[in-house]
Design a protein around this motif. Structure first.
Motif, short mmCIF file in Angstrom:
data_model
loop_
_atom_site.label_atom_id
_atom_site.label_comp_id
_atom_site.label_asym_id
_atom_site.label_seq_id
_atom_site.Cartn_x
_atom_site.Cartn_y
_atom_site.Cartn_z
N GLN A 1 2.36 2.16 -3.70
CA GLN A 1 1.37 2.59 -4.69
C GLN A 1 1.46 4.23 -4.85
O GLN A 1 1.36 4.89 -4.04
N VAL B 1 -1.00 7.43 -2.83
CA VAL B 1 -1.33 6.77 -1.62
C VAL B 1 -0.57 7.31 -0.49
O VAL B 1 0.58 7.09 -0.35
N GLU B 2 -1.25 7.47 0.50
CA GLU B 2 -0.60 8.13 1.92
C GLU B 2 -0.80 7.32 3.18
O GLU B 2 -2.13 7.12 3.27
N VAL B 3 0.03 6.81 3.79
CA VAL B 3 -0.32 5.63 4.84
C VAL B 3 -0.33 6.63 6.06
O VAL B 3 0.82 7.22 6.33
N LEU B 4 -1.37 6.54 6.77
CA LEU B 4 -1.62 7.31 7.83
C LEU B 4 -1.07 6.69 9.12
O LEU B 4 -1.02 7.31 9.99
N TYR B 5 -1.36 5.37 9.28
CA TYR B 5 -1.04 4.51 10.46
C TYR B 5 -0.14 3.33 10.00
O TYR B 5 -0.63 2.86 9.26
N ARG B 6 1.04 3.18 10.60
CA ARG B 6 1.80 2.11 10.28
C ARG B 6 2.27 1.35 11.64
O ARG B 6 2.67 2.01 12.57
N LEU C 1 0.51 -1.24 0.06
CA LEU C 1 -0.05 -0.12 0.04
C LEU C 1 0.81 1.38 0.15
O LEU C 1 0.57 2.28 -0.74
N SER C 2 2.05 1.29 0.73
CA SER C 2 2.85 2.55 1.06
C SER C 2 3.81 2.64 -0.51
O SER C 2 4.08 3.64 -0.69
#
Length: 69
Positions: A60, A63-68, A57-58
């Motif tokens: 792509q 796409v911004e990943v808010l929680y990891r 997902l990160s």
């Protein structure tokens, strides 16, 4: 009892024969055409493995990943 055992034997042999015919008709020709060609790099030799694999997902675009974790 012997007649019932013979009938069961016939049913089992018929199912095994049907499965074998389905396997030979459906899967083996695929191996002989596409599988062998792909094995010797006649198909997909120009494709990049990184383009084919599913991206995380990160990775792509847009796409911004808010929680990891």
């Amino acid at each position: 009892m012997i007649q019932f055992a013979g009938f069961l034997f016939f049913l089992v042999m018929a199912m095994i024969g049907f499965w074998c015919l389905t396997f030979l008709v459906g899967i083996v020709p695929y191996w002989l055409t596409f599988g062998v060609a792909e094995r010797f790099d006649k198909i997909n030799k120009d494709s990049d493995p990184d383009e084919v694999r599913s991206k995380l997902l990160s990775e792509q675009p847009d796409v911004e990943v808010l929680y990891r974790r």
